[in-house]
Design a protein around this motif. Structure first.
Motif, PDB file in Angstrom:
ATOM      1  N   GLY A  78       0.815  -1.211   0.000  1.00 27.68           N
ATOM      2  CA  GLY A  78       0.000   0.000   0.000  1.00 27.68           C
ATOM      3  C   GLY A  78       0.848   1.259   0.000  1.00 27.68           C
ATOM      4  N   PHE A  79       1.961   1.223   0.735  1.00 28.35           N
ATOM      5  CA  PHE A  79       2.871   2.371   0.756  1.00 28.35           C
ATOM      6  C   PHE A  79       3.449   2.615  -0.626  1.00 28.35           C
ATOM      7  CE2 PHE A  79       7.294   3.763   0.806  1.00 28.35           C
ATOM      8  CZ  PHE A  79       7.190   4.990   1.445  1.00 28.35           C
ATOM      9  N   PHE A  80       3.969   1.560  -1.267  1.00 24.94           N
ATOM     10  CA  PHE A  80       4.595   1.730  -2.583  1.00 24.94           C
ATOM     11  C   PHE A  80       3.575   2.167  -3.636  1.00 24.94           C
ATOM     12  CE2 PHE A  80       7.614  -1.310  -0.602  1.00 24.94           C
ATOM     13  CZ  PHE A  80       8.713  -0.478  -0.606  1.00 24.94           C
ATOM     14  N   GLU A  81       2.338   1.670  -3.531  1.00 25.50           N
ATOM     15  CA  GLU A  81       1.318   2.018  -4.512  1.00 25.50           C
ATOM     16  C   GLU A  81       0.868   3.472  -4.379  1.00 25.50           C
ATOM     17  OE1 GLU A  81      -1.580  -0.903  -3.581  1.00 25.50           O
ATOM     18  OE2 GLU A  81      -0.670  -2.470  -4.834  1.00 25.50           O
ATOM     19  N   SER A  82       0.830   3.992  -3.149  1.00 23.52           N
ATOM     20  CA  SER A  82       0.267   5.323  -2.949  1.00 23.52           C
ATOM     21  C   SER A  82       1.317   6.421  -2.829  1.00 23.52           C
ATOM     22  CB  SER A  82      -0.611   5.340  -1.694  1.00 23.52           C
ATOM     23  OG  SER A  82       0.159   5.096  -0.530  1.00 23.52           O
ATOM     24  N   MET A  83       2.554   6.082  -2.488  1.00 21.56           N
ATOM     25  CA  MET A  83       3.541   7.120  -2.213  1.00 21.56           C
ATOM     26  C   MET A  83       4.785   7.054  -3.081  1.00 21.56           C
ATOM     27  SD  MET A  83       3.385   7.820   1.871  1.00 21.56           S
ATOM     28  CE  MET A  83       1.855   8.360   2.628  1.00 21.56           C
ATOM     29  N   THR A  84       4.820   6.150  -4.065  1.00 22.57           N
ATOM     30  CA  THR A  84       5.972   6.077  -4.968  1.00 22.57           C
ATOM     31  C   THR A  84       5.477   5.996  -6.405  1.00 22.57           C
ATOM     32  OG1 THR A  84       6.204   3.651  -5.151  1.00 22.57           O
ATOM     33  CG2 THR A  84       7.116   4.695  -3.171  1.00 22.57           C
ATOM     34  N   ASP A 101       8.151  -4.098  -8.741  1.00 19.95           N
ATOM     35  CA  ASP A 101       9.341  -3.538  -9.365  1.00 19.95           C
ATOM     36  C   ASP A 101      10.364  -3.028  -8.357  1.00 19.95           C
ATOM     37  OD1 ASP A 101       8.362  -4.050 -11.916  1.00 19.95           O
ATOM     38  OD2 ASP A 101       7.302  -2.126 -12.017  1.00 19.95           O
ATOM     39  N   VAL A 102       9.978  -2.986  -7.102  1.00 17.59           N
ATOM     40  CA  VAL A 102      10.902  -2.535  -6.058  1.00 17.59           C
ATOM     41  C   VAL A 102      12.024  -3.545  -5.861  1.00 17.59           C
ATOM     42  CG1 VAL A 102      11.116  -1.985  -3.589  1.00 17.59           C
ATOM     43  CG2 VAL A 102       9.138  -1.183  -4.892  1.00 17.59           C
ATOM     44  N   GLY A 103      11.720  -4.824  -6.037  1.00 17.01           N
ATOM     45  CA  GLY A 103      12.693  -5.884  -5.790  1.00 17.01           C
ATOM     46  C   GLY A 103      12.442  -6.530  -4.442  1.00 17.01           C
ATOM     47  N   GLY A 122      20.296  -0.607  -7.657  1.00 19.01           N
ATOM     48  CA  GLY A 122      21.569  -1.204  -7.299  1.00 19.01           C
ATOM     49  C   GLY A 122      22.657  -0.162  -7.189  1.00 19.01           C
ATOM     50  N   ARG A 123      23.632  -0.198  -8.112  1.00 21.07           N
ATOM     51  CA  ARG A 123      24.770   0.714  -8.060  1.00 21.07           C
ATOM     52  C   ARG A 123      24.324   2.179  -8.119  1.00 21.07           C
ATOM     53  NH1 ARG A 123      30.124  -0.072  -9.161  1.00 21.07           N
ATOM     54  NH2 ARG A 123      29.691  -2.171  -9.928  1.00 21.07           N
ATOM     55  N   ALA A 124      23.248   2.456  -8.873  1.00 18.53           N
ATOM     56  CA  ALA A 124      22.692   3.810  -8.959  1.00 18.53           C
ATOM     57  C   ALA A 124      21.308   3.784  -8.309  1.00 18.53           C
ATOM     58  CB  ALA A 124      22.590   4.268 -10.409  1.00 18.53           C
ATOM     59  N   PRO A 125      21.207   4.060  -7.014  1.00 20.65           N
ATOM     60  CA  PRO A 125      19.925   3.948  -6.309  1.00 20.65           C
ATOM     61  C   PRO A 125      18.857   4.866  -6.906  1.00 20.65           C
ATOM     62  CG  PRO A 125      21.748   4.188  -4.760  1.00 20.65           C
ATOM     63  CD  PRO A 125      22.296   4.471  -6.114  1.00 20.65           C
ATOM     64  N   HIS A 126      17.642   4.347  -6.978  1.00 24.27           N
ATOM     65  CA  HIS A 126      16.506   5.129  -7.486  1.00 24.27           C
ATOM     66  C   HIS A 126      15.691   5.621  -6.293  1.00 24.27           C
ATOM     67  CE1 HIS A 126      13.116   6.412  -9.877  1.00 24.27           C
ATOM     68  NE2 HIS A 126      12.308   5.639  -9.178  1.00 24.27           N
ATOM     69  N   PRO A 127      15.560   6.939  -6.097  1.00 23.91           N
ATOM     70  CA  PRO A 127      14.781   7.444  -4.963  1.00 23.91           C
ATOM     71  C   PRO A 127      13.297   7.161  -5.151  1.00 23.91           C
ATOM     72  CG  PRO A 127      15.484   9.253  -6.379  1.00 23.91           C
ATOM     73  CD  PRO A 127      16.154   8.024  -6.902  1.00 23.91           C
ATOM     74  N   LEU A 128      12.697   6.527  -4.153  1.00 28.93           N
ATOM     75  CA  LEU A 128      11.272   6.195  -4.221  1.00 28.93           C
ATOM     76  C   LEU A 128      10.419   7.185  -3.443  1.00 28.93           C
ATOM     77  CD1 LEU A 128      11.406   2.318  -3.731  1.00 28.93           C
ATOM     78  CD2 LEU A 128      11.177   3.582  -5.865  1.00 28.93           C
ATOM     79  N   ALA A 129      10.871   7.548  -2.245  1.00 30.69           N
ATOM     80  CA  ALA A 129      10.081   8.456  -1.409  1.00 30.69           C
ATOM     81  C   ALA A 129      10.955   9.006  -0.300  1.00 30.69           C
ATOM     82  CB  ALA A 129       8.875   7.721  -0.815  1.00 30.69           C
ATOM     83  N   ILE A 154      -1.123   5.561   6.449  1.00 27.31           N
ATOM     84  CA  ILE A 154      -0.603   4.292   5.950  1.00 27.31           C
ATOM     85  C   ILE A 154       0.593   3.853   6.784  1.00 27.31           C
ATOM     86  CG2 ILE A 154       1.104   5.191   4.305  1.00 27.31           C
ATOM     87  CD1 ILE A 154      -0.187   3.191   2.264  1.00 27.31           C
ATOM     88  N   GLU A 155       0.882   2.561   6.745  1.00 26.67           N
ATOM     89  CA  GLU A 155       2.034   2.018   7.454  1.00 26.67           C
ATOM     90  C   GLU A 155       3.095   1.561   6.454  1.00 26.67           C
ATOM     91  OE1 GLU A 155       0.314   0.128  11.622  1.00 26.67           O
ATOM     92  OE2 GLU A 155       0.587  -1.183   9.885  1.00 26.67           O
ATOM     93  N   LEU A 156       4.352   1.698   6.861  1.00 22.43           N
ATOM     94  CA  LEU A 156       5.473   1.115   6.116  1.00 22.43           C
ATOM     95  C   LEU A 156       6.202   0.161   7.051  1.00 22.43           C
ATOM     96  CD1 LEU A 156       7.380   0.789   3.746  1.00 22.43           C
ATOM     97  CD2 LEU A 156       8.631   2.808   4.549  1.00 22.43           C
ATOM     98  N   PRO A 157       5.895  -1.152   6.970  1.00 19.56           N
ATOM     99  CA  PRO A 157       6.606  -2.133   7.790  1.00 19.56           C
ATOM    100  C   PRO A 157       7.949  -2.493   7.159  1.00 19.56           C
ATOM    101  CG  PRO A 157       4.787  -3.183   6.630  1.00 19.56           C
ATOM    102  CD  PRO A 157       4.812  -1.752   6.201  1.00 19.56           C
ATOM    103  N   VAL A 158       9.010  -2.476   7.967  1.00 14.58           N
ATOM    104  CA  VAL A 158      10.371  -2.663   7.467  1.00 14.58           C
ATOM    105  C   VAL A 158      11.064  -3.786   8.239  1.00 14.58           C
ATOM    106  CG1 VAL A 158      12.602  -1.561   7.092  1.00 14.58           C
ATOM    107  CG2 VAL A 158      10.514  -0.209   6.891  1.00 14.58           C
ATOM    108  N   PRO A 159      11.024  -5.034   7.743  1.00 11.50           N
ATOM    109  CA  PRO A 159      11.898  -6.054   8.313  1.00 11.50           C
ATOM    110  C   PRO A 159      13.343  -5.728   7.907  1.00 11.50           C
ATOM    111  CG  PRO A 159      10.041  -7.043   7.148  1.00 11.50           C
ATOM    112  CD  PRO A 159      10.099  -5.591   6.758  1.00 11.50           C
TER     113      PRO A 159
END
Length: 210
Positions: free
Chosen positions: A93-99, A105-107, A125-132, A176-181
């Motif tokens: 939900g976080f990636f769909e609404s805030m990126t 496609d995030v990996g 990877g070597r060139a990080p893509h900013p998402l949010a 919204i929540e962003l859970p990060v293991p």
């Protein structure tokens, strides 16, 4: 994986896992050939070893990509706390609404930098893509929850992990929540006392902004 002021750690457990992949695959092929045909099949043993080698190569490649991205993100945010996050279904939900990317496609993992300004999320990877980038003023809570690996979303019994979770309230968006293991050098994400200590550390960075 957390960076900045962390204690040195041994890579022995993961190295052992890679080293066992080939003989483990060969053994699986041997056992399977015995069960199915009642005799040892060299082809099955070689095929099993090959699959084990392929598994090890994929793990090494994924780990290398994560470390390259981790180092690149650290250069973008000097002095920040950097984390390697496992993508979980509860974060979709976080990636769909805030990126600007689909969750798939995030990996399997992505990078997070935590600094005095907020939380910054990157893929690539070597060139990080900013998402949010999430400002601390938009974070209304930091706590521990359970989450399920997105890599196994197609199975009924998905692996469950503990996660550092951000509750986000951004104007113009639903809460919204962003859970990060948080990944470590072990094969499982951070949990227990180590995760609680990390949550306190992130909270201290957040409070310093006030």
């Amino acid at each position: 994986m957390a960076r900045r002021g962390r204690a040195p750690r041994s890579a022995a457990p993961r190295t052992l896992l890679w080293g066992l992949a080939v003989p483990g695959g060969a053994t699986a092929g041997l056992v399977l050939s015995l069960v199915l045909t009642g005799r040892v099949s060299l082809i099955a043993v070689v095929a099993g070893a090959g699959l084990g080698l392929m598994f090890a190569v994929l793990i090494v490649a994924a780990t290398w990509r994560s470390r390259v991205r981790d180092a690149a993100v650290a250069r973008l945010h000097p002095g920040a706390l950097t984390l390697i996050a496992l993508r979980v279904v509860e974060a979709d939900g976080f990636f769909e609404s805030m990126t600007d990317v689909r969750p798939v496609d995030v990996g399997s993992t992505y990078a997070i930098a935590v600094d005095s300004r907020g939380v910054h999320v990157y893929s690539g990877g070597r060139a990080p893509h900013p998402l949010a980038s999430i400002r601390w003023g938009e974070v209304t809570g930091i706590y521990r929850t359970a989450a399920h690996s997105a890599a196994f979303s197609y199975v009924m019994q998905q692996p469950t992990y503990e996660a550092l979770t951000l509750h986000i309230d951004r104007p113009g968006h639903r809460e919204i929540e962003l859970p990060v293991p948080v990944m470590t050098w072990r094969t499982q994400p951070m949990s227990g006392d180590r995760l609680r200590a990390l949550i306190r550390r992130v909270e201290s960075i957040r409070r310093a902004d006030r």
